[in-house]
Motif scaffolding. Structure first.
Motif, PDB file in Angstrom:
ATOM      1  N   SER A 264       1.154  -0.377   0.212  1.00 38.96           N
ATOM      2  CA  SER A 264      -0.077   0.277   0.073  1.00 38.96           C
ATOM      3  C   SER A 264       0.780   1.575  -0.294  1.00 38.96           C
ATOM      4  N   ILE A 265       0.959   1.902  -0.603  1.00 34.80           N
ATOM      5  CA  ILE A 265       1.569   3.465  -1.505  1.00 34.80           C
ATOM      6  C   ILE A 265       0.972   5.011  -0.385  1.00 34.80           C
ATOM      7  N   PRO A 266       1.340   5.495  -0.186  1.00 30.56           N
ATOM      8  CA  PRO A 266       0.460   6.928   0.156  1.00 30.56           C
ATOM      9  C   PRO A 266       0.509   7.005  -1.389  1.00 30.56           C
ATOM     10  N   ILE A 267      -0.580   7.813  -1.849  1.00 28.39           N
ATOM     11  CA  ILE A 267      -0.358   8.803  -2.544  1.00 28.39           C
ATOM     12  C   ILE A 267       0.762   9.727  -3.130  1.00 28.39           C
ATOM     13  N   GLU A 268       1.183  11.076  -1.551  1.00 30.02           N
ATOM     14  CA  GLU A 268       1.894  11.845  -1.576  1.00 30.02           C
ATOM     15  C   GLU A 268       3.437  11.231  -2.291  1.00 30.02           C
ATOM     16  N   GLU A 269       3.630   9.862  -2.146  1.00 35.03           N
ATOM     17  CA  GLU A 269       4.620   9.137  -2.295  1.00 35.03           C
ATOM     18  C   GLU A 269       5.182   8.681  -3.693  1.00 35.03           C
ATOM     19  N   ILE A 270       4.055   9.033  -4.876  1.00 38.32           N
ATOM     20  CA  ILE A 270       3.999   8.820  -6.162  1.00 38.32           C
ATOM     21  C   ILE A 270       4.494   9.667  -7.014  1.00 38.32           C
ATOM     22  N   ALA A 271       5.521   9.125  -7.682  1.00 39.33           N
ATOM     23  CA  ALA A 271       6.494  10.550  -8.481  1.00 39.33           C
ATOM     24  C   ALA A 271       5.533  10.590  -9.542  1.00 39.33           C
ATOM     25  N   PHE A 272       5.491   8.665 -10.647  1.00 44.20           N
ATOM     26  CA  PHE A 272       4.837   9.022 -11.822  1.00 44.20           C
ATOM     27  C   PHE A 272       5.045   7.681 -11.771  1.00 44.20           C
ATOM     28  N   ILE A 273       3.666   7.585 -12.658  1.00 45.36           N
ATOM     29  CA  ILE A 273       3.158   5.503 -13.099  1.00 45.36           C
ATOM     30  C   ILE A 273       2.377   6.175 -14.635  1.00 45.36           C
ATOM     31  N   TYR A 274       3.843   4.698 -15.177  1.00 44.30           N
ATOM     32  CA  TYR A 274       3.433   4.913 -16.641  1.00 44.30           C
ATOM     33  C   TYR A 274       3.028   3.244 -16.466  1.00 44.30           C
ATOM     34  N   ASN A 312       0.416  11.908 -21.120  1.00 46.34           N
ATOM     35  CA  ASN A 312       0.565  11.148 -23.109  1.00 46.34           C
ATOM     36  C   ASN A 312      -0.626  10.090 -22.435  1.00 46.34           C
ATOM     37  N   ARG A 313       0.012   9.067 -23.899  1.00 41.96           N
ATOM     38  CA  ARG A 313      -0.544   7.769 -23.127  1.00 41.96           C
ATOM     39  C   ARG A 313      -0.099   7.100 -22.203  1.00 41.96           C
ATOM     40  N   GLN A 314       0.888   7.270 -21.690  1.00 40.13           N
ATOM     41  CA  GLN A 314       1.782   6.695 -21.281  1.00 40.13           C
ATOM     42  C   GLN A 314       2.247   6.584 -20.026  1.00 40.13           C
ATOM     43  N   PHE A 315       1.957   8.127 -19.718  1.00 38.83           N
ATOM     44  CA  PHE A 315       2.255   7.958 -18.455  1.00 38.83           C
ATOM     45  C   PHE A 315       1.296   8.926 -17.630  1.00 38.83           C
ATOM     46  N   ILE A 316       1.565   9.079 -16.196  1.00 36.34           N
ATOM     47  CA  ILE A 316       0.423  10.721 -15.779  1.00 36.34           C
ATOM     48  C   ILE A 316       1.703  10.968 -14.423  1.00 36.34           C
ATOM     49  N   ILE A 317       1.870  11.541 -13.947  1.00 34.39           N
ATOM     50  CA  ILE A 317       3.295  12.810 -13.514  1.00 34.39           C
ATOM     51  C   ILE A 317       2.663  13.327 -12.586  1.00 34.39           C
ATOM     52  N   ASN A 330       9.085  21.321 -31.733  1.00 37.36           N
ATOM     53  CA  ASN A 330       8.022  21.651 -32.212  1.00 37.36           C
ATOM     54  C   ASN A 330       6.746  21.947 -30.887  1.00 37.36           C
ATOM     55  N   SER A 331       7.849  23.681 -30.346  1.00 37.45           N
ATOM     56  CA  SER A 331       6.220  23.897 -29.058  1.00 37.45           C
ATOM     57  C   SER A 331       5.218  22.280 -28.270  1.00 37.45           C
ATOM     58  N   GLN A 332       6.344  21.585 -28.065  1.00 27.69           N
ATOM     59  CA  GLN A 332       5.879  20.437 -27.701  1.00 27.69           C
ATOM     60  C   GLN A 332       7.526  20.608 -26.188  1.00 27.69           C
ATOM     61  N   LEU A 333       6.848  19.642 -25.006  1.00 25.30           N
ATOM     62  CA  LEU A 333       7.711  20.464 -23.835  1.00 25.30           C
ATOM     63  C   LEU A 333       8.347  18.743 -23.241  1.00 25.30           C
ATOM     64  N   THR A 341      15.030   8.479 -11.627  1.00 21.12           N
ATOM     65  CA  THR A 341      14.943   7.505 -12.386  1.00 21.12           C
ATOM     66  C   THR A 341      14.998   8.529 -13.584  1.00 21.12           C
ATOM     67  N   SER A 342      15.788   8.005 -14.971  1.00 24.75           N
ATOM     68  CA  SER A 342      16.499   8.321 -16.012  1.00 24.75           C
ATOM     69  C   SER A 342      14.953   9.111 -17.463  1.00 24.75           C
ATOM     70  N   GLU A 343      13.784   8.382 -16.224  1.00 23.70           N
ATOM     71  CA  GLU A 343      12.548   8.535 -17.515  1.00 23.70           C
ATOM     72  C   GLU A 343      12.507  10.250 -18.218  1.00 23.70           C
ATOM     73  N   GLU A 344      12.192  10.809 -19.209  1.00 22.27           N
ATOM     74  CA  GLU A 344      11.885  11.541 -20.564  1.00 22.27           C
ATOM     75  C   GLU A 344      10.525  11.776 -20.560  1.00 22.27           C
ATOM     76  N   ILE A 345       9.909  12.798 -20.323  1.00 21.21           N
ATOM     77  CA  ILE A 345       8.423  12.394 -20.521  1.00 21.21           C
ATOM     78  C   ILE A 345       7.854  13.706 -21.256  1.00 21.21           C
ATOM     79  N   ILE A 346       7.457  13.526 -22.584  1.00 19.63           N
ATOM     80  CA  ILE A 346       6.808  14.455 -24.093  1.00 19.63           C
ATOM     81  C   ILE A 346       6.096  14.624 -23.761  1.00 19.63           C
TER      82      ILE A 346
END
Length: 361
Positions: A264-274, A312-317, A330-333, A341-346
């Motif tokens: 059971s993980i507290p919500i505030e400890e979650i960085a991202f979900i993919y 995006n379709r793969q990540f919740i941050i 082109n106008s992306q972030l 983690t080394s994940e880069e989220i576009i």
């Protein structure tokens, strides 16, 4: 460097380069043109002297006395134009027997024998200018060709007026320098105008690019500032749910799996979900990873929308997991996270506006 100074240095450089080229080129063109002019006149004088020698020889063979022939020739050439090229006759003793200037008849020939010998040896027109203009004596005229008459002590000479030649060469130089001056003024002026026009167009493009870049930097800076402000608000007090949102959607903890173990993980400890290969992973700030049976759509519907964003379709941050926001493509972030983690989220161009609005909530 200021633009005016740059343009002045450009103008000065073009002027100096053209001046150096013009000095070298003008000397070459002057010499070539002078050689051609002198060659034409020399050949014409030679041909005239040879024709007169043949005529005198024919008259002598016809039985006409030499004295009569000389008298007739003197009568013909007397007071003729001596401003440039003319014909005279002298005998083997070196005395003039026929000359356009009657006062010189009976006088010794005053001519540079070295010049005459040089002209005989050098038939190349490239040498005529140097031979004629390089002479050192002060005679007003020079013999450039002699044609001896057979069976006689008479010699027909082709003469050149040196003062006239020098005047012609001086006029030729003035004309060439005038042409180069006009051409140089036009070339330098047009080149300077072209540099100004091209430079101004290039500067406008740079200013436009700099303006666009500055605008993008300001927008990114504002996004990062909003992110920091929102993090501070989250740290000061928990986000309350809105009246319209059911309380059951705001989960405090999330049940996940690590192999066969329930965690059971507290919500505030979650960085991202993919999601990857149909499996949903939950990643905490400490880098620990677990799985859940829920899909990203279900997770997005049940998590607090003020704290989590569907990138995006793969990540919740999570809002507190974002470290930096960078312009990408082109106008992306591109989102850099604080987690281990080394994940880069576009975030796509279409999602970028929604993301900015989310940060301003």
């Amino acid at each position: 460097m200021k633009k005016d100074k740059l343009y002045f240095l450009t103008f000065l450089s073009i002027a100096v380069i053209f001046l150096m080229v013009a000095l070298i080129a003008s000397q070459y063109f002057i010499k070539v043109s002078a050689n051609q002019l002198i060659e034409v006149q020399v050949e014409s004088s030679k041909r005239e002297a040879n024709e007169i020698a043949k005529l005198i020889d024919f008259q002598l063979l016809s039985g006409i006395k030499k004295e009569e022939i000389v008298t007739n020739i003197q009568r013909i050439i007397e007071n003729s134009n001596t401003d440039s090229w003319f014909i005279s006759i002298f005998n083997w003793g070196g005395k003039e027997v026929a000359h356009p200037d009657k006062t010189k008849v009976g006088q010794l020939v005053n001519s540079n024998q070295t010049l005459l010998s040089s002209l005989k040896e050098k038939n190349n027109s490239d040498d005529l200018y140097d031979l004629l203009m390089g002479k050192t004596n002060n005679s007003s005229s020079e013999i450039i060709h002699i044609s001896p008459i057979k069976k006689s002590d008479l010699i027909v000479a082709a003469n050149v007026n040196m003062n006239s030649i020098k005047q012609q060469m001086s006029a030729l130089k003035v004309n060439f320098y005038l042409i180069f001056l006009i051409m140089g003024t036009l070339v330098i002026g047009l080149s300077f105008v072209a540099v100004r026009v091209i430079g101004s167009a290039y500067e406008k493009q740079l200013e436009l690019k700099n303006s666009t870049l500055t605008s993008e930097v300001v927008n990114l800076s504002k996004l990062n500032t909003d992110l920091v402000s929102y993090k501070e608000k989250v740290a000061e007090k928990p986000i309350e749910s809105t009246v319209d949102e059911p309380i059951e959607k705001e989960k405090k903890r999330l049940l996940t799996y690590i192999r066969n173990e329930l965690v059971s993980i507290p919500i505030e400890e979650i960085a991202f979900i993919y999601t990857e290969n149909t499996i949903t992973y939950v990643v905490c700030f400490d880098g620990k990873k677990s799985t859940t049976n829920m899909s990203l759509d279900d997770m997005s519907a049940n998590l607090n929308s003020s704290l989590f964003f569907r990138a995006n379709r793969q990540f919740i941050i999570g809002i507190t997991a974002i470290d930096k926001i960078i312009k990408y493509g082109n106008s992306q972030l591109k989102i850099l996270l604080q987690s281990k983690t080394s994940e880069e989220i576009i975030i796509s161009k279409n999602k970028a506006a929604e993301f900015k609005q989310w940060l301003n909530m």
